[in-house]
Design a protein around this motif. Structure first.
Motif, PDB file in Angstrom:
ATOM      1  N   LEU A   1      -5.383   9.096  -5.455  1.00 47.22           N
ATOM      2  CA  LEU A   1      -4.080   9.569  -5.007  1.00 47.22           C
ATOM      3  C   LEU A   1      -3.582   8.821  -3.779  1.00 47.22           C
ATOM      4  O   LEU A   1      -2.416   8.530  -3.647  1.00 47.22           O
TER       5      LEU A   1
ATOM      6  N   ARG B   1       2.184   1.929  -3.270  1.00 45.80           N
ATOM      7  CA  ARG B   1       1.131   2.213  -4.247  1.00 45.80           C
ATOM      8  C   ARG B   1       0.711   3.680  -4.140  1.00 45.80           C
ATOM      9  O   ARG B   1       0.582   4.389  -5.134  1.00 45.80           O
ATOM     10  N   ASN B   2       0.539   4.159  -2.917  1.00 51.55           N
ATOM     11  CA  ASN B   2       0.106   5.540  -2.732  1.00 51.55           C
ATOM     12  C   ASN B   2       1.138   6.538  -3.235  1.00 51.55           C
ATOM     13  O   ASN B   2       0.804   7.503  -3.895  1.00 51.55           O
TER      14      ASN B   2
ATOM     15  N   LYS C   1       0.802  -1.220   0.000  1.00 51.37           N
ATOM     16  CA  LYS C   1       0.000   0.000   0.000  1.00 51.37           C
ATOM     17  C   LYS C   1       0.837   1.273   0.000  1.00 51.37           C
ATOM     18  O   LYS C   1       0.623   2.176  -0.819  1.00 51.37           O
ATOM     19  N   GLU C   2       1.800   1.288   0.898  1.00 50.80           N
ATOM     20  CA  GLU C   2       2.653   2.463   1.023  1.00 50.80           C
ATOM     21  C   GLU C   2       3.182   2.904  -0.343  1.00 50.80           C
ATOM     22  O   GLU C   2       3.028   4.042  -0.770  1.00 50.80           O
TER      23      GLU C   2
ATOM     24  N   TYR D   1      -5.040  22.821  -7.822  1.00 50.13           N
ATOM     25  CA  TYR D   1      -3.909  21.899  -7.823  1.00 50.13           C
ATOM     26  C   TYR D   1      -2.969  22.166  -6.637  1.00 50.13           C
ATOM     27  O   TYR D   1      -2.500  21.233  -5.999  1.00 50.13           O
TER      28      TYR D   1
ATOM     29  N   TYR E   1       0.790   6.643  -6.986  1.00 50.64           N
ATOM     30  CA  TYR E   1      -0.347   7.450  -7.465  1.00 50.64           C
ATOM     31  C   TYR E   1       0.007   8.923  -7.419  1.00 50.64           C
ATOM     32  O   TYR E   1      -0.206   9.675  -8.360  1.00 50.64           O
ATOM     33  N   GLN E   2       0.553   9.326  -6.261  1.00 51.39           N
ATOM     34  CA  GLN E   2       0.832  10.756  -6.072  1.00 51.39           C
ATOM     35  C   GLN E   2       1.942  11.238  -6.972  1.00 51.39           C
ATOM     36  O   GLN E   2       1.855  12.290  -7.574  1.00 51.39           O
TER      37      GLN E   2
ATOM     38  N   PHE F   1       0.720  11.665 -10.495  1.00 51.36           N
ATOM     39  CA  PHE F   1      -0.152  12.824 -10.685  1.00 51.36           C
ATOM     40  C   PHE F   1       0.665  14.118 -10.629  1.00 51.36           C
ATOM     41  O   PHE F   1       0.437  15.043 -11.397  1.00 51.36           O
ATOM     42  N   GLU F   2       1.639  14.146  -9.723  1.00 53.04           N
ATOM     43  CA  GLU F   2       2.506  15.325  -9.672  1.00 53.04           C
ATOM     44  C   GLU F   2       3.281  15.475 -10.969  1.00 53.04           C
ATOM     45  O   GLU F   2       3.483  16.569 -11.465  1.00 53.04           O
TER      46      GLU F   2
END
Lengths: 176, 670
Positions: free
Chosen positions: B581, A13-14, A10-11, B606, A17-18, A21-22
C-alpha cells in the motif's frame, strides 16, 4: 489518465497502490459478498489492476468466504482473466480464419519485432506492451485486425502497424 | 389410464421406490455399473461418463444424473453402451501416466480395474508428452497430477465432507488440472493432511507418502532398538488387505506379523488412549468446575487440530491440551521408559502403525520432540504395513497370534473404542462420573454417541449436573457445529471431533475401500473388541496406574503436563504475497502490516487499514512508512492485528488506530 506504476515517482506510486486497494473494497461492497458476485468482482478488479494479482485474489476469497482454490479456479478458467501483469498497451492480434488468410502472422511478427518480444514472452519487461493473439474480434470484414487497448485497427500490414506503434510511442513520450 | 410405477432394465421389470437416479436403481438389482466420479456421500458431478446407459427414445445418458421415470426402457450393456465406455476409458488412459508397475495404487486402482474389466487392450491415441511436477511437500501425501483423470472426487471430498476446499480445478480444456490455489504445494495451504482426497481418488494421483523404506532401514540398523505402537483402528482393517472381511479383529496376527518383521517391541497405542482419557477427563472436570474454556473439544485428531489452528482461532483455548495417544506414547517411551531400560532416547526408534495420514504430519511437529529427538520417529499407515508384510513374504492368515509386550501392552476397552467416531466421548463418559463422585457408573455403554449420524448427542447427569455431549465426524460437520456455537445456538460441555467420516476406522491410511459399509463393519469390530475386554474403563487400567506411580505422580500434575500436554497456535490459511500500500525508499523506515485474514477481516480490519492509510498519508513521516495488508499474523482471536516492525499489536479496532499511530509509530520514527 495516468496508470503508470513501476516507473512512476514514489508519491504517485503510493497513491496508486492505495487508490486501487480502496477501489477493490468499494467493488466488493457494491457488488455484495456473495458467491454469485465473484465474476463481476474479478472483472472490475482486473480493470483496476490490468490483471489479477495473487494477493488480491486471496483477499477477494477472504471477503467472499470462498476457498482461494475456487477463486483461482474461476480466474484461470476464463480467458478474459489474466494472472500476469499486463502492459500499459495490450495489443491483440486477431488470428481467426479470415485474418489468418489475409496475413495476420506477418503483422504479429512485425509487432513483436517492433516491441522487442521473442519466444513465448507476451509482455515486455518495462510493462509497456503485451502482445496476444485472439481467435476472432468479430471484425472479419476489416481483416487482418489488430486491437490496441480499446481501439481497433483494420486492414493491417506489417508496415502500417509499425507506423501506428511509432506514433503511439511518440504520444506516450509527450505525455510523460 | 394409470401408469405403472416401473421401468424396464435389460428386459427386467423393476419397480421404482423413490430412487434418485438410474445408477442407484441398477445397483439394487445387482448390476454393477462402473463409475469414477460417483460417490453416494458426495454431490453428483456427472463428469466421468463411465456410468452411461442407453434409454430408449433418449439415447446415451449418464445413469448417475438421470432420475428414473416410469415406463423407461433402459439398456445397461448394449453394444452402444459398451463402445462408449471403452472409448471413455481409452481417452482417459491416453491422458494418464500409465506407469502401473511402479504406482502406489497398483492393484487398488479403479482405472486399472475398469480397463481390465472392459477389455481395453490397445489405446489408439498418442501419449501425453508433458510431464507435470509431483508435489512431495506434504508429510502425509504425494500428489501426482500426471495420474489425475479429473473426476473431481478429491475436490468435492475436501469441499463438501471436510468443508475446506484445498483443491479445485484450474485452467480449462486440455490444460485443466486439479490443484491447490495458485499451484501452491499442499504444505503451503490449509490442507489438514486427513488424506480423504487420496482415499476417494480412483487412481494414484493422490497417495499416502510411503515411509516403508525408512522403516526397513530402522529395523535393519543393529544399533537401534525399534519399538512399534499399533493404533486401535488398525486391528479391524488390516485383514482386508489379506482377504479377510472388514471388521474382523486381527490384533494377535498384527502383533505376530510385526514381531516377524523384526520390531523389537510391539506395543498398543490403546494404552496411551487410556491415559488420554484420564488426563482429558480431569482437565474437563477442572474446566467444568471453574466454568472456563467451555465447551472442551477433543484433541486426539491431528487433522482436526490443524483445522482449528487455521479456522477456529477463537476456540483454540477450548481444545483439550492433551497430546494425542500417539504422541503420549512416544513421549513416555523416550522420556521415561528409555531411562528405565538403560537406553538413550536417540537409541530407540519409535514407529507407529496408524490408520491415519495426518499422524505423519503430527509426528514431525517440532513441539513433539525430547531434546531434539522426535518422540515418534516414523509413522506407517495400515496400507504401508500390509506392503511390508507382503514384501517379507509373510502369509498373514497363517500367522500364529501373539500378544503385545509389556509394559505398553495392557489396555482397556475404553482405549480401543478411540478407533471409531464417538469412542473418545464414550470413554470420557465412562470415567467422568467416577472422577467426580467417586462412584463407578453402572451403565457404561453410551449407544447414543455411537454410529454414523452426522452429529450425535447425549446428556448425562453427573453429581446433579447435566453434561451435554456432542460428537461430530467429517470436518464440515465440525464447521457447522462451530458456527452454531458462535451464534449461541448450540450449547455443549464436551465435543468430540474426528476429521474422517466414521472416525479413525475411516482414516485415509486404511485399506482402500470405496464404501461406507466397510467403515461401519470396522466400527462394529471396534465395539466387539471393547466387549471382549475384561476391563472397559480407562481408569481401571492397572498399568496406567503404575505410570502415574512411577513417572507422572497424578493426573494433570506438572510431570504429566510436561510429558503429555501441548499448546496450539494459529496458522495462516495460505502463505504468499502481501498487498503493498505504501513503500518507503528512505534508509530509516518502519514496516507496518495490517492483517486482513478471515478473522481480522470480519473484525473490521479494513476500516483499521483505511484509517492507517489516512493517518500515514497526512503525516510528515509518510516517506518513511512501508504499509501493507497481510493475510495472517497468526493471532486471529485478537483481531484486528497489526505488526509494527517485529512488534505485534492486538485488538487494533478503528477507534484505537489514532492512539496507536501516535504512540507506536510516531515515537518509533522520531
Amino acid at each position: 489518465m495516468k496508470q503508470e506504476v513501476n516507473g512512476a515517482p514514489k508519491e504517485e506510486r503510493n497513491t496508486n497502490y492505495q487508490r486501487k486497494f480502496e477501489k477493490v473494497n468499494e467493488i466488493i461492497n457494491r457488488l455484495g459478498r456473495s458467491q454469485s458476485a465473484l465474476i463481476p468482482i474479478l472483472q472490475e478488479v482486473q480493470e483496476e489492476y490490468r490483471y489479477l494479482p495473487e494477493e488480491i485474489l486471496t483477499y477477494i476469497a477472504t471477503a467472499l468466504g470462498l476457498s482461494p482454490a475456487s477463486v483461482f479456479g474461476v480466474a484461470t478458467f476464463y480467458a478474459q482473466f489474466s494472472l500476469e501483469a499486463k502492459g500499459k498497451y495490450v495489443i491483440k492480434v486477431c488470428d481467426g480464419t479470415a485474418c489468418h488468410v489475409r496475413g495476420s502472422e506477418p503483422v504479429l511478427e512485425a509487432i513483436k519485432k517492433r516491441v522487442n518480444l521473442s519466444g513465448k514472452k507476451k509482455t515486455t519487461d518495462d510493462l509497456r506492451y503485451t502482445v496476444e493473439t485472439v481467435s476472432c474480434l468479430g471484425a472479419c470484414g476489416l481483416a487482418p485486425v489488430v486491437m490496441i487497448n480499446d481501439k481497433i485497427y483494420g486492414q493491417m500490414t506489417p508496415e502500417a502497424i509499425t507506423i501506428i506503434l511509432d506514433q503511439l510511442e511518440k504520444e506516450d513520450a509527450a505525455d510523460e | 389410464m394409470e401408469q405403472k410405477n416401473t421401468v424396464l432394465i435389460d428386459g427386467q421389470v423393476v419397480e421404482l421406490n423413490g430412487e434418485k437416479n438410474i445408477l442407484e436403481l441398477t445397483r439394487k438389482i445387482g448390476i454393477e455399473i462402473p463409475t469414477f466420479c460417483y460417490h453416494s456421500e458426495l454431490s453428483l458431478y456427472g463428469a466421468c461418463r463411465m456410468c452411461v446407459v442407453e434409454v430408449e427414445g433418449r439415447g446415451i445418458m449418464a445413469s448417475c444424473s438421470t432420475p428414473p421415470a416410469p415406463g423407461m426402457k433402459i439398456l445397461t450393456n448394449s453394444p452402444r453402451v459398451q463402445r462408449v465406455r471403452r472409448t471413455v476409458l481409452e481417452l482417459l488412459l491416453a491422458n494418464h501416466d500409465r506407469e502401473c508397475t511402479t504406482c502406489d495404487r497398483n492393484g487398488s486402482c479403479k482405472l486399472q480395474e475398469l480397463a481390465n474389466r472392459f477389455g481395453v487392450k490397445k489405446i489408439r491415441f498418442g501419449e501425453r508428452d508433458v510431464k507435470l511436477p509431483l508435489d512431495h511437500s506434504s508429510h502425509s501425501l504425494v500428489r501426482d497430477p500426471n495420474k489425475c483423470i479429473l473426476c473431481g472426487d478429491c475436490v468435492r471430498m475436501c469441499a463438501e465432507v471436510q468443508g475446506i476446499g484445498v483443491l479445485d480445478f484450474s485452467g480449462r480444456g486440455s490444460n485443466t488440472v486439479v490443484t491447490p490455489a495458485f499451484h501452491k504445494n499442499l504444505a503451503d495451504v490449509e490442507c489438514v493432511n486427513c488424506g480423504q482426497c487420496g482415499a476417494v481418488c480412483p487412481t494414484g494421483a493422490i497417495v499416502v507418502k510411503d515411509d516403508t523404506d525408512r522403516a526397513w532401514a530402522a529395523i535393519h540398523d543393529p544399533e537401534k532398538m525399534v519399538v512399534v505402537q499399533v493404533a486401535p483402528a488398525v486391528r479391524v482393517a488390516l485383514g482386508e488387505e489379506f482377504g479377510l472381511p472388514a471388521g474382523e479383529i486381527v490384533t494377535g496376527k498384527v502383533v505376530a506379523a510385526l514381531k516377524r518383521l523384526g520390531f523389537d517391541k510391539v506395543f498398543d497405542t490403546s494404552i496411551t488412549a487410556d491415559l488420554t482419557v484420564i488426563e482429558e477427563t480431569h482437565e474437563f472436570i477442572t474446566r467444568l468446575q471453574k466454568g472456563e474454556k467451555m465447551p472442551q473439544f477433543t484433541s486426539c485428531c491431528p487433522a482436526w487440530v490443524k483445522y482449528a489452528e487455521h479456522n477456529a482461532a477463537e476456540y483454540l483455548k477450548n481444545l483439550s491440551s492433551c497430546r494425542s495417544p500417539q504422541q503420549m506414547f512416544g513421549s513416555l517411551v523416550k522420556k521415561y521408559w528409555a531411562q528405565e531400560i538403560g537406553k538413550q532416547p536417540e537409541d530407540i526408534i519409535v514407529v507407529s502403525i496408524m490408520p491415519c495420514t495426518a499422524k505423519k504430519y503430527e509426528a514431525a511437529l517440532p513441539q513433539f520432540a525430547t531434546d531434539g529427538v522426535p518422540d515418534v520417529d516414523l509413522v506407517l499407515t495400515t496400507q504401508e504395513l500390509a506392503r511390508m508384510i507382503r514384501e517379507a513374504g509373510l502369509v498373514f492368515d497363517q500367522l500364529d497370534i501373539e500378544s503385545f509386550d509389556t509394559p505398553f501392552g495392557f489396555t482397556t476397552g475404553a482405549g480401543v473404542i478411540f478407533g471409531a467416531t464417538g469412542g473418545v466421548a464414550e470413554a470420557v463418559l465412562r470415567a467422568a462420573h467416577e472422577f467426580v463422585t467417586g462412584q463407578p457408573i453402572d451403565q457404561i455403554n453410551f449407544e447414543a454417541v455411537r454410529g454414523f449420524a452426522d452429529r450425535k448427542e447425549a446428556t448425562v447427569e453427573i453429581a446433579g449436573q447435566e453434561i451435554k455431549v456432542a460428537v461430530v465426524h467429517g470436518l464440515a460437520n465440525a464447521k457447522a457445529l462451530l458456527q452454531e456455537i458462535k451464534e449461541g445456538k448450540a450449547d455443549y460441555h464436551i465435543i468430540e471431533v474426528m476429521a474422517c467420516p466414521g472416525g479413525c476406522v475411516g482414516g485415509a491410511g486404511q485399506p482402500i475401500s470405496p464404501t461406507m459399509e466397510t467403515k461401519k463393519e470396522r466400527a462394529k469390530g471396534i465395539y466387539n473388541a471393547d466387549k471382549l475386554s475384561q476391563l472397559r474403563k480407562a481408569q481401571d487400567n492397572p498399568v496406567v496406574g503404575k505410570f502415574y506411580e512411577r513417572w507422572l505422580a497424578k493426573p494433570n500434575s506438572d510431570a504429566a503436563h510436561d510429558a503429555l500436554h501441548t499448546a496450539y497456535s494459529n496458522r495462516g490459511r495460505i502463505s504468499g504475497e502481501e498487498i503493498k500500500l505504501m513503500t518507503s525508499q528512505e534508509p530509516d523506515q518502519l514496516d507496518i502490516a495490517v492483517c486482513v485474514g478471515t478473522c481480522c477481516y470480519l473484525n473490521g480490519a479494513y476500516d483499521t487499514l483505511q484509517k492507517f492509510m489516512k493517518l500515514a498519508a497526512d503525516s510528515e513521516l509518510k516517506e518513511r512508512i512501508n504499509l501493507h495488508a497481510t493475510f495472517c499474523l497468526e493471532k486471529c482471536e485478537q483481531g484486528p492485528v497489526i505488526k509494527v516492525d517485529d512488534e505485534i499489536i492486538n485488538g487494533v479496532t478503528p477507534d484505537r488506530v489514532e492512539k496507536i499511530f501516535t504512540e507506536k509509530i510516531c515515537t518509533k520514527l522520531k
